[in-house]
Write a protein that holds these residues in place. Structure first.
Motif, PDB file in Angstrom:
ATOM      1  N   ALA A  44      52.897  39.972  27.400  1.00 44.62           N
ATOM      2  CA  ALA A  44      53.087  39.198  28.628  1.00 44.62           C
ATOM      3  C   ALA A  44      52.764  40.012  29.877  1.00 44.62           C
ATOM      4  N   ASP A  45      52.802  41.344  29.768  1.00 45.85           N
ATOM      5  CA  ASP A  45      52.443  42.159  30.937  1.00 45.85           C
ATOM      6  C   ASP A  45      50.949  42.094  31.206  1.00 45.85           C
ATOM      7  N   ARG A  46      50.177  41.898  30.140  1.00 41.48           N
ATOM      8  CA  ARG A  46      48.723  41.873  30.297  1.00 41.48           C
ATOM      9  C   ARG A  46      48.189  40.465  30.462  1.00 41.48           C
ATOM     10  N   PHE A  47      48.842  39.500  29.850  1.00 38.98           N
ATOM     11  CA  PHE A  47      48.361  38.123  29.876  1.00 38.98           C
ATOM     12  C   PHE A  47      49.496  37.242  30.372  1.00 38.98           C
ATOM     13  N   SER A  48      49.421  36.912  31.668  1.00 38.47           N
ATOM     14  CA  SER A  48      50.555  36.266  32.325  1.00 38.47           C
ATOM     15  C   SER A  48      50.946  34.956  31.658  1.00 38.47           C
TER      16      SER A  48
ATOM     17  N   THR B 263      45.713  32.884  41.358  1.00 36.04           N
ATOM     18  CA  THR B 263      45.396  31.523  40.892  1.00 36.04           C
ATOM     19  C   THR B 263      44.806  31.517  39.489  1.00 36.04           C
ATOM     20  N   LYS B 264      44.037  32.554  39.163  1.00 38.38           N
ATOM     21  CA  LYS B 264      43.354  32.535  37.871  1.00 38.38           C
ATOM     22  C   LYS B 264      44.322  32.693  36.692  1.00 38.38           C
ATOM     23  N   TRP B 265      45.534  33.157  36.957  1.00 42.64           N
ATOM     24  CA  TRP B 265      46.523  33.221  35.880  1.00 42.64           C
ATOM     25  C   TRP B 265      46.772  31.849  35.258  1.00 42.64           C
ATOM     26  N   ALA B 266      46.556  30.792  36.036  1.00 37.89           N
ATOM     27  CA  ALA B 266      46.923  29.449  35.581  1.00 37.89           C
ATOM     28  C   ALA B 266      45.736  28.621  35.109  1.00 37.89           C
ATOM     29  N   THR B 267      44.519  29.146  35.230  1.00 33.61           N
ATOM     30  CA  THR B 267      43.332  28.298  35.042  1.00 33.61           C
ATOM     31  C   THR B 267      43.294  27.641  33.668  1.00 33.61           C
ATOM     32  N   GLY B 268      43.139  26.347  33.686  1.00 28.88           N
ATOM     33  CA  GLY B 268      43.022  25.589  32.450  1.00 28.88           C
ATOM     34  C   GLY B 268      44.356  25.296  31.786  1.00 28.88           C
ATOM     35  N   SER B 269      45.441  25.708  32.403  1.00 26.46           N
ATOM     36  CA  SER B 269      46.762  25.532  31.782  1.00 26.46           C
ATOM     37  C   SER B 269      47.634  24.600  32.619  1.00 26.46           C
ATOM     38  N   VAL B 321      46.918  28.881  26.134  1.00 26.91           N
ATOM     39  CA  VAL B 321      46.935  30.041  27.023  1.00 26.91           C
ATOM     40  C   VAL B 321      45.847  29.840  28.084  1.00 26.91           C
ATOM     41  N   PRO B 322      46.108  30.180  29.330  1.00 28.71           N
ATOM     42  CA  PRO B 322      45.084  30.018  30.368  1.00 28.71           C
ATOM     43  C   PRO B 322      43.779  30.737  30.010  1.00 28.71           C
ATOM     44  N   VAL B 323      42.678  30.242  30.554  1.00 27.52           N
ATOM     45  CA  VAL B 323      41.365  30.834  30.320  1.00 27.52           C
ATOM     46  C   VAL B 323      41.197  32.050  31.229  1.00 27.52           C
TER      47      VAL B 323
ATOM     48  N   LEU D 183      42.207  33.832  43.548  1.00 27.82           N
ATOM     49  CA  LEU D 183      42.745  34.039  44.896  1.00 27.82           C
ATOM     50  C   LEU D 183      44.017  34.839  44.733  1.00 27.82           C
ATOM     51  N   VAL D 184      44.128  35.950  45.468  1.00 32.51           N
ATOM     52  CA  VAL D 184      45.165  36.944  45.168  1.00 32.51           C
ATOM     53  C   VAL D 184      45.893  37.382  46.433  1.00 32.51           C
TER      54      VAL D 184
END
Lengths: 325, 325, 325, 325
Positions: A44-48, B263-269, B321-323, D183-184
């Motif tokens: 989870a630290d690497r893949f949110s 934002t990219k942590w959530a992409t596709g999820s 899992v998000p993309v 976006l960060v």
């Protein structure tokens, strides 16, 4: 039935995508993850966004001597880094090597899953094709088998998104500011993927020598490979499409399309798209192939190969619709 | 058990994403699709990557009078276009309206699924929140309920990818060349999402009046919403994070993070990410919320709501899992 | 000396770029601007950054009957829209037609400025080459003149940024969300630019018939054209580079490079980059050409042509260093 | 008259942009370039598009002891790297320090060129403002001087393109694949630019203490800074615009606009755009500022400052129209 799988090279893009696909797979259970840059971290630290049941898995330092009991190991290591270590993995652990070290190496089956699935079923050691080769070969295979093009004279103009060039790293060659709004040809006359393409073309065409030009280009996008291959042949567009429809009948993860395929059609999926445009009077056949370089071009085909060697349906865990837009 | 679902507005980004999620859902079967621009086409003509079992579904012209037997209807129509037609859908067909017409309208439950799931379970008419509101409210809810911030003084600086502004259309306002490498503030002092944010804040804070500034910005990316909200309060960062961890305990689709969310942590999820940074001496709490505007900001939360009203696990079909990247 | 110039088609990308270059030109004075979509606006309303002396210029409705006194007119109109109207412009007004209507039309000189500048000097009617043709022909010209490649067998794989496909417009074909992260081949076997390429190749090779394949691709970037041309020939890389260095000796706006050229090298400039990679044993010469499609591929070469017909130094107003990054 | 200038830090984005602007400047002649990563290269090896007269200039290792005779030195070095070395440059060489080491340091004038040009004229040591500060301060200055907002309560939500974060480097933090479509927010509650903003606000408001919140965000684009500042005040939108129009009357490089400014309006230029939206009933003034972070935010303002200290027109070499699209 739960199949115990591991991923080594989880810090890289290919390994991360393998983890993503395994997390949604109905039969695979991720029990081991290893990676250089991330050893010691929780997943989870690497893949949110990993689901709760995987969050606490601790990433290990890669060492074949300390593997837990595994059914399948996915290896996604830089070229040159996997041969020695994978040789020390117990024989009964099935391996799909996403990296480049075992393609057309003795004892390993070249895992071109949409083209020769029956050669893959039940095997223990699979060398996953590169992203450029699978996009190229899925497009050319039906034409070669039906002898609609000459293997001796093929010009391959290939385009890839930046993740196909690996995870950046120390030299910042693919920094955002230098890469966005920029299109870059590279590796002229010497690209590393040519041998596996040539050998496969020769197999598919019954031993005729392949004559290839291969020019890759970096495109300012994250994912996606498009190959535009210029071939000599007298077939019509419709004959080429028909050959492909017959060749891929029953293969769920290849789509034959009469429109030029776009890379985004495949994003996030394990699909390949192939299409053709031919001008018999000019002795010309243009074959096009599209994949997501991390999907069918890496982790997606790796899972497809793992399905085949485990006796599962080829599409298990791979039915997701591509992400659009 | 198979639940028969339909999607109206399938040509738009929200409707397309609903189709994508339904196609991977373990209990939903897509039996009806309708859309203005695409009526008469097969689903495979519009979405190159749909699986074979959905490929031949023909997109209908939207007309509530000709609906097949359905358990759930997802509506994703432009604001102003759904109220009249949805009123003619038989009462027993459950509706999740992704569009904006029924938010805080009598007879419809505002479907803020991570915040008040028990109010949604078993209902027949759900108004799905907008993408800016859900990113904002998921971040603010724990602070409001614990009275850590003042509802009367909240500055919301919101940023969205281009798909959040809809599918382009006739005026080419979001043409690629004008939009890439461009960051654009818009709708100052008058954004359409403010009322549903204000009403929800008032509910969550026990009736105190909300005082809001809301400024949206268009960011050159396809998906993603980030809200940075500046609030008045004397809590520490850790107190805010704790409040959120308690509030979202057991909620699988919200992640509380101590790093600023990307934002990219959530992409596709269908995930939402929330985080906080506070300076008690300055009477300042910064609350951040991230969603994929088409995921948790539209179709993802719509499926989550449909799960709740159908008595399914909240996460059914939403565990992907998000993309990344 | 001030030369009075006008631009018609100022609402389009090509016309806008012409205005930008004219604004910095030491001898040109913009006294007339016309455009469909923007007639009646001040220049500053359409282009936020114009200098004060141009801000108040009012954009006219395009009508050759109401032209002010002009020395040079730049026309940047959609294909098919300029032939009739430009015929009504007084003969003594010099015209550079950036659009496609007058290429290889009698009475008009094809303005391939880096290849045959002396044919352009002092002329009154110049048809500016298209962006794909200039990138292609600048790369091929030295090889054709020195007979290092066969004109009868050339495969041109061309890639363009989105602005090369025009300003979007009513069908939102190039909306950001559908275009970003997407690479799209189009116009297979029938691209509009082929005739002007073929005719020029035949001229440069002394009348030999050209045999061409031309495949354009849309790349997710705003500006830039890269052409990768696969030719038959026995020259070495060094022989090709030498031929180009000799051919372009003294030409300030072409750069011969021994590294594969990148599109961003040219952004915002009127430069062309050419390079070569050859394998004599395979009878293969790869020629590469890069331009900014709005610079050398449109307005930049138009100004270069205008300089030539006005007796100015070829590079007047065109010495700007490309924008990087 | 030719003014001899040098650039140290030419390998970085700011130094490269300084070179680009100097190359087009009517009075500056580039006679010296130094840089860590590129010492020993010709200028043309690093910048493919430089004009012939600069191509052969050899980049030096930076050493103040070996400077040639110079009138002006532009320094663009990482924070912490310039103080010691610049102290050893002969006093009579005018210096514009684009880096961060001399802002609000004794003996150096803070070069906010559009706000207090007369304080800069004729000086020898100029500390160029950072990109966030200049976007912020140009927008706030007219309001502060006219006391339309309270300096004690300003929320600054800032957004920057990736080049504003520097040239990537060893940790690949800004690799393309991880950065595009992302976006960060970063540096919450502690951004390095706050002190120079606070000090300038206090000067402009006659000594009142500044109370600031500053939150920067990385936007997936190469160039551009947008600041959205939320202030307390009772002025109307029109009063704010009027204040700015009066304040910037005669200043060619600031544009006051009644539409929200977009970052791309400034790309490649040295312009700043400011705009306002106010709601007196809510005691709210929103001030917006846009710059190109490498233009007005770095090298553009540096050249503007150099013009002022050399007695040239402020806009010399800076009249270029922004690149659009």
């Amino acid at each position: 039935m739960s199949i115990r799988v591991g991923v080594v090279g989880i810090s890289g893009f290919g390994g991360g995508e393998a983890m993503r696909l395994i997390a949604s797979h109905p039969s695979f259970e991720l029990v081991y993850a290893a990676g250089e840059g991330s050893a010691g971290s929780r997943l989870a630290d690497r893949f949110s966004g990993v689901p709760a049941r995987l969050a606490e898995l601790v990433i290990q330092k890669w060492d074949p001597a300390t593997l837990p009991k595994l059914d399948v190991l996915f290896a996604s290591l830089p070229t040159g880094a996997s041969a020695e270590a994978l040789a020390r993995v117990p024989r009964e652990v099935k391996i799909v090597d996403i990296g480049g070290d075992h393609r057309y190496v003795e004892g390993w089956v070249y895992g071109l899953a949409d083209v020769w699935p029956s050669q893959i079923e039940g095997q223990l050691r699979i060398a996953n094709p590169g992203c450029f080769p699978v996009a190229t070969l899925n497009a050319l295979a039906p034409l070669l088998v039906d002898k609609l093009i000459e293997p001796a004279n093929i010009v391959i103009d290939a385009k890839t998104g930046i993740s196909g060039a690996g995870r950046g790293g120390a030299d910042s060659k693919f920094g955002y500011a230098e890469t966005n709004e920029n299109l870059v040809p590279y590796g002229l006359l010497k690209h590393v993927h040519m041998p596996e393409i040539a050998k496969t073309i020769e197999q598919l065409s019954g031993g005729s020598a392949a004559g290839l030009v291969f020019t890759p280009h970096l495109v300012p996008m994250t994912r996606g490979v498009l190959v535009t291959a210029y071939c000599r042949g007298r077939a019509t567009t419709e004959q080429c499409l028909d050959a492909a429809r017959r060749f891929y009948a029953g293969r769920a993860l290849v789509r034959v399309t009469d429109k030029p395929p776009q890379t985004k059609w495949a994003t996030g999926s394990s699909l390949a798209f192939v299409s053709y445009a031919a001008d018999p009077e000019c002795n010309l056949v243009i074959a096009m192939g599209v994949v997501d370089n991390l999907g069918k071009g890496a982790a997606g085909q790796a899972v497809q190969n793992a399905n085949l060697i485990c006796g599962l349906p080829e599409t298990a865990g791979l039915n997701g619709v591509p992400v659009w837009p």
